[in-house]
Structures are given as C-alpha cells and as structure tokens.
Design a protein around this motif. Structure first.
Motif, PDB file in Angstrom:
ATOM      1  N   PRO A  43       7.388  11.916  -4.196  1.00 23.16           N
ATOM      2  CA  PRO A  43       6.551  12.419  -5.289  1.00 23.16           C
ATOM      3  C   PRO A  43       5.916  11.319  -6.151  1.00 23.16           C
ATOM      4  CG  PRO A  43       8.524  13.740  -5.111  1.00 23.16           C
ATOM      5  CD  PRO A  43       8.687  12.585  -4.143  1.00 23.16           C
ATOM      6  N   GLU A  44       6.637  10.263  -6.428  1.00 26.59           N
ATOM      7  CA  GLU A  44       6.096   9.171  -7.248  1.00 26.59           C
ATOM      8  C   GLU A  44       5.601   8.001  -6.410  1.00 26.59           C
ATOM      9  OE1 GLU A  44       5.555   9.550 -10.503  1.00 26.59           O
ATOM     10  OE2 GLU A  44       6.348  11.575 -10.175  1.00 26.59           O
ATOM     11  N   GLY A  45       5.430   8.224  -5.099  1.00 25.37           N
ATOM     12  CA  GLY A  45       4.984   7.154  -4.208  1.00 25.37           C
ATOM     13  C   GLY A  45       3.641   6.586  -4.621  1.00 25.37           C
ATOM     14  N   LEU A  46       3.479   5.287  -4.397  1.00 20.74           N
ATOM     15  CA  LEU A  46       2.255   4.585  -4.768  1.00 20.74           C
ATOM     16  C   LEU A  46       1.346   4.382  -3.568  1.00 20.74           C
ATOM     17  CD1 LEU A  46       3.736   1.655  -6.891  1.00 20.74           C
ATOM     18  CD2 LEU A  46       2.800   3.813  -7.719  1.00 20.74           C
ATOM     19  N   LEU A  47       0.048   4.475  -3.805  1.00 22.21           N
ATOM     20  CA  LEU A  47      -0.982   4.105  -2.841  1.00 22.21           C
ATOM     21  C   LEU A  47      -1.796   3.010  -3.496  1.00 22.21           C
ATOM     22  CD1 LEU A  47      -2.747   4.428  -0.305  1.00 22.21           C
ATOM     23  CD2 LEU A  47      -3.937   6.293  -1.495  1.00 22.21           C
ATOM     24  N   THR A  49      -4.982   1.349  -3.466  1.00 19.18           N
ATOM     25  CA  THR A  49      -6.345   1.431  -2.940  1.00 19.18           C
ATOM     26  C   THR A  49      -7.115   0.138  -3.190  1.00 19.18           C
ATOM     27  OG1 THR A  49      -7.094   2.460  -4.984  1.00 19.18           O
ATOM     28  CG2 THR A  49      -6.454   3.927  -3.191  1.00 19.18           C
ATOM     29  N   VAL A  50      -6.768  -0.552  -4.256  1.00 17.96           N
ATOM     30  CA  VAL A  50      -7.356  -1.839  -4.629  1.00 17.96           C
ATOM     31  C   VAL A  50      -6.191  -2.726  -5.056  1.00 17.96           C
ATOM     32  CG1 VAL A  50      -8.902  -3.028  -6.247  1.00 17.96           C
ATOM     33  CG2 VAL A  50      -9.491  -0.746  -5.415  1.00 17.96           C
ATOM     34  N   PRO A  51      -6.120  -3.981  -4.562  1.00 19.63           N
ATOM     35  CA  PRO A  51      -4.999  -4.838  -4.953  1.00 19.63           C
ATOM     36  C   PRO A  51      -4.802  -4.869  -6.467  1.00 19.63           C
ATOM     37  CG  PRO A  51      -6.248  -5.903  -3.232  1.00 19.63           C
ATOM     38  CD  PRO A  51      -7.027  -4.668  -3.635  1.00 19.63           C
ATOM     39  N   GLY A  52      -3.558  -4.690  -6.876  1.00 22.15           N
ATOM     40  CA  GLY A  52      -3.221  -4.702  -8.295  1.00 22.15           C
ATOM     41  C   GLY A  52      -3.470  -3.398  -9.015  1.00 22.15           C
ATOM     42  N   GLN A  53      -3.967  -2.381  -8.292  1.00 18.94           N
ATOM     43  CA  GLN A  53      -4.287  -1.105  -8.934  1.00 18.94           C
ATOM     44  C   GLN A  53      -3.695   0.063  -8.147  1.00 18.94           C
ATOM     45  OE1 GLN A  53      -8.486  -0.753  -9.783  1.00 18.94           O
ATOM     46  NE2 GLN A  53      -8.617  -2.875 -10.403  1.00 18.94           N
ATOM     47  N   PRO A  54      -2.360   0.177  -8.123  1.00 16.73           N
ATOM     48  CA  PRO A  54      -1.753   1.299  -7.401  1.00 16.73           C
ATOM     49  C   PRO A  54      -2.017   2.614  -8.113  1.00 16.73           C
ATOM     50  CG  PRO A  54      -0.084   0.083  -8.607  1.00 16.73           C
ATOM     51  CD  PRO A  54      -1.366  -0.682  -8.765  1.00 16.73           C
ATOM     52  N   VAL A  55      -2.099   3.682  -7.328  1.00 17.66           N
ATOM     53  CA  VAL A  55      -2.297   5.019  -7.885  1.00 17.66           C
ATOM     54  C   VAL A  55      -1.192   5.936  -7.368  1.00 17.66           C
ATOM     55  CG1 VAL A  55      -4.792   4.754  -8.178  1.00 17.66           C
ATOM     56  CG2 VAL A  55      -3.900   5.703  -6.037  1.00 17.66           C
ATOM     57  N   ARG A  60      -3.750   9.533  -6.216  1.00 16.32           N
ATOM     58  CA  ARG A  60      -3.410   9.270  -4.811  1.00 16.32           C
ATOM     59  C   ARG A  60      -4.006  10.356  -3.919  1.00 16.32           C
ATOM     60  NH1 ARG A  60       2.386   9.621  -4.452  1.00 16.32           N
ATOM     61  NH2 ARG A  60       2.034  11.810  -4.065  1.00 16.32           N
ATOM     62  N   ILE A  61      -3.878  11.600  -4.343  1.00 18.26           N
ATOM     63  CA  ILE A  61      -4.434  12.715  -3.579  1.00 18.26           C
ATOM     64  C   ILE A  61      -5.943  12.537  -3.425  1.00 18.26           C
ATOM     65  CG2 ILE A  61      -4.880  15.209  -3.611  1.00 18.26           C
ATOM     66  CD1 ILE A  61      -2.131  15.465  -5.103  1.00 18.26           C
ATOM     67  N   ALA A  62      -6.626  12.190  -4.512  1.00 27.02           N
ATOM     68  CA  ALA A  62      -8.086  12.015  -4.471  1.00 27.02           C
ATOM     69  C   ALA A  62      -8.480  10.862  -3.550  1.00 27.02           C
ATOM     70  CB  ALA A  62      -8.623  11.787  -5.883  1.00 27.02           C
ATOM     71  N   ALA A  63      -7.728   9.771  -3.596  1.00 25.06           N
ATOM     72  CA  ALA A  63      -8.038   8.616  -2.737  1.00 25.06           C
ATOM     73  C   ALA A  63      -7.888   8.985  -1.263  1.00 25.06           C
ATOM     74  CB  ALA A  63      -7.133   7.441  -3.101  1.00 25.06           C
ATOM     75  N   ILE A 127       7.199   5.101  -0.221  1.00 21.71           N
ATOM     76  CA  ILE A 127       7.300   4.865  -1.659  1.00 21.71           C
ATOM     77  C   ILE A 127       6.193   3.914  -2.088  1.00 21.71           C
ATOM     78  CG2 ILE A 127       9.701   5.495  -1.945  1.00 21.71           C
ATOM     79  CD1 ILE A 127      10.484   2.578  -1.830  1.00 21.71           C
ATOM     80  N   ILE A 128       5.726   3.080  -1.146  1.00 18.21           N
ATOM     81  CA  ILE A 128       4.550   2.229  -1.377  1.00 18.21           C
ATOM     82  C   ILE A 128       3.717   2.238  -0.105  1.00 18.21           C
ATOM     83  CG2 ILE A 128       3.672  -0.074  -1.909  1.00 18.21           C
ATOM     84  CD1 ILE A 128       6.378  -0.625  -3.316  1.00 18.21           C
ATOM     85  N   ASP A 129       2.460   2.639  -0.239  1.00 22.47           N
ATOM     86  CA  ASP A 129       1.498   2.626   0.865  1.00 22.47           C
ATOM     87  C   ASP A 129       0.416   1.630   0.465  1.00 22.47           C
ATOM     88  OD1 ASP A 129      -0.342   3.084   2.863  1.00 22.47           O
ATOM     89  OD2 ASP A 129      -0.645   5.207   2.395  1.00 22.47           O
ATOM     90  N   ASN A 130       0.451   0.453   1.087  1.00 25.13           N
ATOM     91  CA  ASN A 130      -0.473  -0.630   0.767  1.00 25.13           C
ATOM     92  C   ASN A 130      -1.328  -0.903   2.009  1.00 25.13           C
ATOM     93  OD1 ASN A 130      -1.707  -2.823  -0.434  1.00 25.13           O
ATOM     94  ND2 ASN A 130       0.045  -4.174  -0.216  1.00 25.13           N
ATOM     95  N   PRO A 131      -2.376  -0.090   2.223  1.00 26.60           N
ATOM     96  CA  PRO A 131      -3.106  -0.114   3.492  1.00 26.60           C
ATOM     97  C   PRO A 131      -3.782  -1.430   3.852  1.00 26.60           C
ATOM     98  CG  PRO A 131      -4.173   1.362   1.928  1.00 26.60           C
ATOM     99  CD  PRO A 131      -2.896   0.904   1.305  1.00 26.60           C
ATOM    100  N   PHE A 132      -4.126  -2.246   2.862  1.00 29.16           N
ATOM    101  CA  PHE A 132      -4.801  -3.495   3.184  1.00 29.16           C
ATOM    102  C   PHE A 132      -3.871  -4.696   3.066  1.00 29.16           C
ATOM    103  CE2 PHE A 132      -8.181  -0.532   2.154  1.00 29.16           C
ATOM    104  CZ  PHE A 132      -8.940  -0.636   3.300  1.00 29.16           C
TER     105      PHE A 132
END
Length: 144
Positions: A43-47, A49-55, A60-63, A127-132
């Motif tokens: 539930p509180e997992g981070l995505l 989308t931009v380095p240093g700016q987790p959502v 997260r849903i919108a991204a 818990i952390i999704d850091n795609p790049f």
C-alpha cells in the motif's frame, strides 16, 4: 507493429517467489488494468518516476496509468535477484516498444533497481519500484 492491450481481470496471482515478481508485474501491466498493477505494490510502496521524486498512492496510480495508456506491452528480463529473509533486490531490464494508440512509435527501456518484500501471506510485492535504476533521465533536447 501495433499492440492492443485489452482490459481483463483486475487481479493477477501474486508469487511466493521473489524471482517471479517481475513476471507478475508484467502480467498485471499487460492486462491493461491499473487495479491489477496496484496489487503488485505494498500500500505505501514507492514508484520513482523521476530520480529523487518517489510517488505513492494516487500519484503512483496516475504514473502507471500514463504508461498503460500507451496500449503497449512491457517485456521484463530479470538480471539479478538477491533475497535476504523477506526482502529482495531485483535488477530487471525492461522494454516497452511498439506503436501507441495514436500511431506514434514508442521505445522506452530501462534497468530497474527494485525492492520487494514478502508479506505475511507469503506473497511478494514492491516496496520500491525504481524503473530507471541509477540512470539519469534525458531531457527533451537529448541533453542530460
């Protein structure tokens, strides 16, 4: 080549194997349904989308919805999976490639540096999704 993702189930079976979690994510993503994608996160997992700016949460849903709106499948290729107790570090190469719904060519790729945790139910979630990963995103003019 055009791909048309259709919306199916709002759920995908989560895995009891950290090594399978990237494939679970891909199945959820390729369903075209953001609710299915949300299930692969805590539930509180981070995505990131931009380095240093987790959502998280609605951002997260919108991204994820923006990527789903391309209507293209994701391919994942796990490179490394390191598990310590209930935490896993996942290094995963991924690609979204094809022609979007508006006829524009799309090619997005990266090497994710992700962290997943095994929950009390024995299933893995991000818990952390850091795609790049550690890559710096390019600006619109091609400069870093």
């Amino acid at each position: 080549m055009s791909h048309d993702l259709t919306t199916h189930s709002t759920s995908v079976p989560l895995s009891d194997s950290a090594a399978q979690h990237p494939s679970v994510f891909a199945r959820a993503f390729n369903s075209g349904n953001v609710a299915a994608v949300e299930q692969v996160y805590e539930p509180e997992g981070l995505l990131v989308t931009v380095p240093g700016q987790p959502v998280t949460g609605t951002a997260r849903i919108a991204a994820n919805q923006r990527l789903l709106d391309l209507g293209l499948p994701i391919e994942v290729r796990p490179r490394h999976v390191y598990v310590a107790d209930d935490i896993a570090l996942l290094i995963v190469d991924w690609t979204i490639d094809g022609t979007d719904r508006d006829g524009r060519p799309v090619h997005i790729e990266g090497t994710a540096t992700d962290v997943a945790r095994c929950g009390p139910d024995g299933r893995w979630r991000y818990i952390i999704d850091n795609p790049f990963g550690t890559a710096e995103p390019e600006t619109h003019d091609g400069e870093r």
